[in-house]
Design an enzyme around this catalytic site. Structure first.
Site, PDB file in Angstrom:
ATOM      1  N   CYS B  76       0.842  -1.211   0.000  1.00 11.65           N
ATOM      2  CA  CYS B  76       0.000   0.000   0.000  1.00 11.65           C
ATOM      3  C   CYS B  76       0.874   1.256   0.000  1.00 11.65           C
ATOM      4  O   CYS B  76       1.611   1.468  -0.958  1.00 11.65           O
ATOM      5  CB  CYS B  76      -0.997  -0.034   1.149  1.00 11.65           C
ATOM      6  SG  CYS B  76      -2.341   1.162   0.917  1.00 11.65           S
ATOM      7  N   HIS B 177      -4.014  -4.944  -0.064  1.00 10.27           N
ATOM      8  CA  HIS B 177      -3.535  -5.445   1.224  1.00 10.27           C
ATOM      9  C   HIS B 177      -3.576  -6.972   1.239  1.00 10.27           C
ATOM     10  O   HIS B 177      -4.635  -7.547   1.479  1.00 10.27           O
ATOM     11  CB  HIS B 177      -4.405  -4.886   2.360  1.00 10.27           C
ATOM     12  CG  HIS B 177      -4.139  -3.453   2.631  1.00 10.27           C
ATOM     13  ND1 HIS B 177      -3.173  -3.026   3.506  1.00 10.27           N
ATOM     14  CD2 HIS B 177      -4.679  -2.335   2.099  1.00 10.27           C
ATOM     15  CE1 HIS B 177      -3.137  -1.708   3.523  1.00 10.27           C
ATOM     16  NE2 HIS B 177      -4.042  -1.265   2.671  1.00 10.27           N
ATOM     17  N   GLU B 179      -2.613  -8.952   3.446  1.00  6.84           N
ATOM     18  CA  GLU B 179      -2.983  -9.422   4.787  1.00  6.84           C
ATOM     19  C   GLU B 179      -4.488  -9.351   5.029  1.00  6.84           C
ATOM     20  O   GLU B 179      -4.981  -9.872   6.019  1.00  6.84           O
ATOM     21  CB  GLU B 179      -2.205  -8.640   5.854  1.00  6.84           C
ATOM     22  CG  GLU B 179      -2.653  -7.211   6.114  1.00  6.84           C
ATOM     23  CD  GLU B 179      -2.123  -6.171   5.127  1.00  6.84           C
ATOM     24  OE1 GLU B 179      -1.681  -6.550   4.028  1.00  6.84           O
ATOM     25  OE2 GLU B 179      -2.180  -4.974   5.459  1.00  6.84           O
TER      26      GLU B 179
END
Lengths: 251, 197
Positions: B76, B177, B179
């Site tokens: 990001c 993202h 994650e």
């Protein structure tokens, strides 16, 4: 193509999930961490946790819950309830929350929206608005709908966008708990007015209601609680239905 | 073992949790000496690119990061930092990859931030090994990295076509993202940790 999001909302009280019909008569619907993992597995795009009885003493319990959720969950989630200052938001961010949702505190102190956006970025700040139709106007309500304000919903949302809200979570109190469908007219109107994503909330009863709110109101996401918690709508079925209706969705 | 650059730009709890779920060992990079301890480096980041760059400069790690020969992944804002310049705060960045980070154009009729799951067209790159075609990843950002076929390894369309992932030599960046992107995101983190250094 950007998908429309399906968001189960988990109302949390003392670390347990509950859901009220029209914001009263709470029923226990289970452990939030377990539910969250289940929803992620089923294909939920995001989750919202609302701490409906947030008080200062309970904050620590909430932080622990957020950490447990963040450890298990591989999709984004938002935390709302009792956030009144930067420090509250920071603690939640550090515990793994992707976004925070503010409601009453923002009405009482609109500057909070700007401060949060400047500190953490607009993407972190969701403004939740509970609205009710009164004498031909849409009026903002606070404290889970118990307290009426003088704010007109349209004006308040527009102002919040200017202050730095990154997303709007709009709950129609007239529709919430009725299972008769979302308030597509109001949602469509607000959606056209703003340039940030909007989540529709209140009134979901069957899969057709989701199709309708995406097609008629053009919202970015739709949120529901009890229909998911009690298995009345299964997310995989819902997403297949949306796909059949050519609504961009993540399968 | 992965080293996460700890420069104070945003929350890394979700990232470390995702690594733990994948049984990928990690530690924190606070000093130049720490960079030597790890085989792979992640630069995380959320929030304001200009502010993030200032924080990174305060760590004194800028030149050491630019000189790295081991795999580096910017996530990001961490990805935006490896480009040349961001319109956010009119900031000069690390300039490891000569690309510009730009603000989405409101006139394109899109909501800003770009928030949610979007389909990514990725190239045949080890970072996306075993990721199914047409997989969606989770994005949340108001600034994007301009599309350039030389460095693009994954493109995405939102208002216009831009880069969802870039690569130059050992430097990688992803705008989404991983994650927060379900199993596909976890796969990508695993793939990064398996890149030969």
């Amino acid at each position: 193509m950007l998908s429309k999001r399906i968001i189960p909302c988990l109302d949390v009280k003392d670390g347990r999930t509950v859901k009220g019909i029209n914001f009263v008569d709470l029923r226990d619907a289970g452990d939030p961490v377990e539910l969250a993992a289940q929803y992620a597995k089923q294909g939920a795009d995001e989750l919202v946790f609302l701490d409906i009885t947030a008080t200062h003493e309970r904050r620590k319990t909430m932080i622990e819950m957020v950490k447990s959720v963040a450890k298990q969950l591989n999709i984004p989630f938002t935390i709302g309830g009792g956030i009144t200052e930067i420090a509250d938001a920071e603690a939640l961010l550090n515990a793994g929350a992707d976004k925070i949702s503010i409601n009453s505190a923002a009405v009482k102190n609109p500057q909070l929206i700007e401060d949060l956006a400047k500190t953490f970025g607009v993407q972190f700040v969701v403004l939740a608005v509970d609205t009710k139709h009164i004498n031909g106007k849409n009026i903002v309500h606070l404290n889970g709908g118990r307290l009426i304000t003088e704010l007109e919903t349209e004006n308040w949302i527009k102002r919040a966008e200017d202050l730095g809200a990154g997303e709007i979570l709009l709950t129609s109190m007239d529709h919430d708990g009725t299972k008769q469908g979302f308030d597509c007219d109001l949602l469509g109107k607000i959606n056209k007015m703003i340039n940030i994503p909007i989540i529709a909330s209140g009134g979901a009863g069957k899969t057709e209601h989701f199709t309708e709110v995406f097609q008629k109101a053009g919202v970015d996401a739709a949120l529901a609680a009890s229909v998911f918690h009690y298995g009345e709508i299964l997310i995989p079925d819902l997403k297949q239905e949306l796909k059949r209706n050519n609504i961009p969705i993540r399968i | 073992m992965i080293g996460i650059v700890n420069y104070g730009a945003g929350n890394i709890f979700s990232l470390t949790a995702a690594l733990e779920r994948q049984n990928i060992a990690y530690g924190m990079v606070n000093t130049e000496a720490d960079l030597e301890k790890y085989s792979h480096i992640i630069i995380p980041g959320v929030g304001h690119a200009g502010a993030a760059m200032k924080k990174l400069e305060q760590t004194g790690l800028v030149n050491a990061i630019k000189a790295l020969k081991k795999p580096v992944l910017g996530i990001c804002v961490g990805m935006q930092l490896i480009t040349q310049h961001s319109e956010e705060g009119n900031a000069n960045l690390l300039n490891i990859i000569p690309l510009n980070t730009k603000l989405f154009d409101k006139e394109l009729g899109i909501k800003i931030p770009h928030m949610g799951w979007n389909t990514v067209e990725f190239k045949n790159n080890l970072l996306f090994k075993d990721v199914p075609v047409d997989t969606q990843f989770y994005f949340v950002h108001s600034y994007f990295i301009e599309y350039n076929p030389t460095f693009d390894i994954a493109a995405v369309n939102y208002g216009n076509k831009f880069s969802a992932a870039i690569q130059k030599d050992n430097f990688y960046g992803v705008q989404f993202h991983p994650e927060k992107s379900g199993e596909a995101g976890e796969r990508l983190l695993k793939n990064f940790s398996n890149l030969s250094s």
